[in-house]
Design a protein around this motif. Sequence first.
Motif, PDB file in Angstrom:
ATOM      1  N   GLY B 101     -77.924  22.559 -52.232  1.00 15.42           N
ATOM      2  CA  GLY B 101     -78.797  23.344 -53.051  1.00 15.42           C
ATOM      3  C   GLY B 101     -80.272  22.863 -53.348  1.00 15.42           C
ATOM      4  O   GLY B 101     -80.293  21.538 -53.899  1.00 15.42           O
ATOM      5  N   LEU B 102     -81.153  23.770 -52.965  1.00 18.73           N
ATOM      6  CA  LEU B 102     -82.827  23.123 -53.540  1.00 18.73           C
ATOM      7  C   LEU B 102     -83.682  24.924 -53.526  1.00 18.73           C
ATOM      8  O   LEU B 102     -83.168  25.545 -52.598  1.00 18.73           O
ATOM      9  CB  LEU B 102     -83.301  22.286 -52.681  1.00 18.73           C
ATOM     10  N   SER B 103     -84.674  24.069 -54.454  1.00 17.64           N
ATOM     11  CA  SER B 103     -85.259  25.353 -54.570  1.00 17.64           C
ATOM     12  C   SER B 103     -86.625  24.920 -53.929  1.00 17.64           C
ATOM     13  O   SER B 103     -86.483  24.390 -53.113  1.00 17.64           O
ATOM     14  CB  SER B 103     -86.084  25.335 -55.736  1.00 17.64           C
ATOM     15  N   SER B 104     -87.323  26.251 -53.923  1.00 18.67           N
ATOM     16  CA  SER B 104     -89.025  26.191 -52.516  1.00 18.67           C
ATOM     17  C   SER B 104     -89.597  25.375 -52.468  1.00 18.67           C
ATOM     18  O   SER B 104     -90.797  25.561 -51.926  1.00 18.67           O
ATOM     19  CB  SER B 104     -88.473  27.288 -52.233  1.00 18.67           C
ATOM     20  N   LYS B 105     -90.294  24.608 -54.019  1.00 11.90           N
ATOM     21  CA  LYS B 105     -90.505  23.370 -54.436  1.00 11.90           C
ATOM     22  C   LYS B 105     -90.098  23.048 -53.237  1.00 11.90           C
ATOM     23  O   LYS B 105     -91.490  22.092 -53.101  1.00 11.90           O
ATOM     24  CB  LYS B 105     -89.992  23.214 -55.836  1.00 11.90           C
ATOM     25  N   PHE B 106     -89.425  22.847 -52.792  1.00  9.09           N
ATOM     26  CA  PHE B 106     -89.127  21.377 -51.815  1.00  9.09           C
ATOM     27  C   PHE B 106     -89.333  22.206 -50.708  1.00  9.09           C
ATOM     28  O   PHE B 106     -89.173  22.585 -49.860  1.00  9.09           O
ATOM     29  CB  PHE B 106     -87.467  20.871 -51.157  1.00  9.09           C
ATOM     30  N   PRO B 107     -90.379  20.777 -49.180  1.00  4.87           N
ATOM     31  CA  PRO B 107     -90.628  21.564 -48.240  1.00  4.87           C
ATOM     32  C   PRO B 107     -89.555  21.161 -47.259  1.00  4.87           C
ATOM     33  O   PRO B 107     -88.838  20.068 -47.667  1.00  4.87           O
ATOM     34  CB  PRO B 107     -91.974  20.666 -48.174  1.00  4.87           C
TER      35      PRO B 107
END
Lengths: 347, 347
Positions: B101-107
């Motif tokens: 699960g990861l936020s959109s801050k991660f490319p």
Amino acid sequence: MFDNPERTNLEQLGEFGLIDHITKAVELKEPSTVKGIGDDAAVLDFSGKKMLVSTDLLLEGIHFDLRYVPLKHLGYKAVQVNLSDIYAMNGIASQITFSIGLSSKFPLEAVEEIYAGALLACQKYGVDLVGGDTSASVQGLVISVTSIGHADGEAVVYRSGAQVGDLICVSGDLGGAYVGLQLLEREKRIFLENPNIQPDLEGKDYIVERQLKPEARKDVVELLARLGIKPTAMIDISDGLASEILHICRASGKGCKLYEDKIPIDPMTYETAREFGIDPTVCALNGGEDYELLFTIRQADYEQVKGQPDISVIGHVTDADGGYELISKSGNVHPITAQGWNAFTSR
Amino acid sequence: MFDNPERTNLEQLGEFGLIDHITKAVELKEPSTVKGIGDDAAVLDFSGKKMLVSTDLLLEGIHFDLRYVPLKHLGYKAVQVNLSDIYAMNGIASQITFSIGLSSKFPLEAVEEIYAGALLACQKYGVDLVGGDTSASVQGLVISVTSIGHADGEAVVYRSGAQVGDLICVSGDLGGAYVGLQLLEREKRIFLENPNIQPDLEGKDYIVERQLKPEARKDVVELLARLGIKPTAMIDISDGLASEILHICRASGKGCKLYEDKIPIDPMTYETAREFGIDPTVCALNGGEDYELLFTIRQADYEQVKGQPDISVIGHVTDADGGYELISKSGNVHPITAQGWNAFTSR
């Protein structure tokens, strides 16, 4: 509830205390469970059957909103959503692992509620809880469920087996979970604007329950077995009928024709969608979270399913050149596209 | 890296695009994997062997700190930590599911790094990645891994089989991962105070690697099989020697006597612990994250293990009345208590 002066603090209890506390309620009943919680890994014995494994990650603020989802329902739904994937393979689920990450704002009683819901689902569906992980979280609530099931080798149904001329069937009715969500979102907005107004969900039990407390269709897998039908392809409806039929068609290298007037929609879903000014068919196609089974069968099996109140034939499989078509009630042809839910879109 | 102008945006790619992109790199090699990613569930076939299942949840800010953990190492470690549980049952891991699960801050490039690490671990340990879930997160990074393994029915080793007189053995050396963490934490503090100072980890590769890139001891399980030794009890060391030996003793209803001078500690661990003013034995007892195997064997098997450089005999099992004792280098008797890591303590 979180401000209850009698709340039991997770910090006091500690990780091992919490695990002991939670696992006291866990009973093992499945013959394939050799050893459950309490060692490094669970030990299972399927004596020659094919094993099925599926996993889901549920995150606060993405998959659920604690402002209107009761914790017990959340635990129940987290399990159902995951079991649904095993049934979609024409298998029977027998074990789950249930992991949870939660911040210290949650008292023990909150954790108990979540597990109570998870265990209720296990009990009802004949599934053992055999492991998991419990962790603190500096973020919101995190739930991860893995389910394990089994099937005789020949019984497993993939998405890829649909043949030209097969009938497309769906269990239950569609769109209810999405309309239920609209209703809960509306009541949340009203509550946030004026906390003195109580939610008005009177008479809307069915669609609210479709959203908060879905039931995976183990019964449909059992029904098909009794009818002697092995679907040629199957998937569960988590993202909406449109997205799922496209998964089957693409995996099978086929096209499809669906008939709008055959799509099963409950009257309460229909009326409430209208109240919200949404097309009920769009709710069925793109709403998602219905956790019904979408499957294809050979035409020869039609006689077996036609009398079944819980199965609707909604179209048929065409060759790939036929495209993906929906025939509307007025006879117009619309292309089916996956407007499926994109979890990475900013909202 | 997150500000790279060429970064690929997760929102553009969407969930299905992301899954397609990630799964391109996944190869299936295990004969027990019938079907991996791409359907509702993975299908596995263990033809009569006992199956092992273990799961872990790793949360940013609790289990890792992205300020000093490279993403590829994180993916690698997440898999190792979980495989370690299968080896601790004397089994061989064959599949994992890997959810993120990861936020959109991660490319996209960040996700690729995490998966590259996970797949490297899979490749090195002969494990297929057969499923998972990919989700947006409004919180930090969340990783959930479930591993599946197998063993012949008779080969499975539980925590509960230790007998009075059995020898207590440990693989490799202990305390390194904890001292490595202290070093990384110190360099992080220095960096936060003055970003121009580069981290000074020169000559400390071994302990930094013990923390960032642990290796689960599949080789020890294989070695024991070659030596014809079946441990009477086994566990992996994730929370420190003290906590783990207590798990074995309690599950077996026995006591133990450990000898401080027998506990294997690498010279670099020893020296660095001293630099930090910490007792190296305390690092071994309570540090955790070494992912070595702690196991008990019958005295009759002593001849087989005594020449093995990677196995140390550190004590023996007593009856429950003997308590849990550590005999210090000076001959004093200390009770062993689990100061294990309590994830719910405010820090």
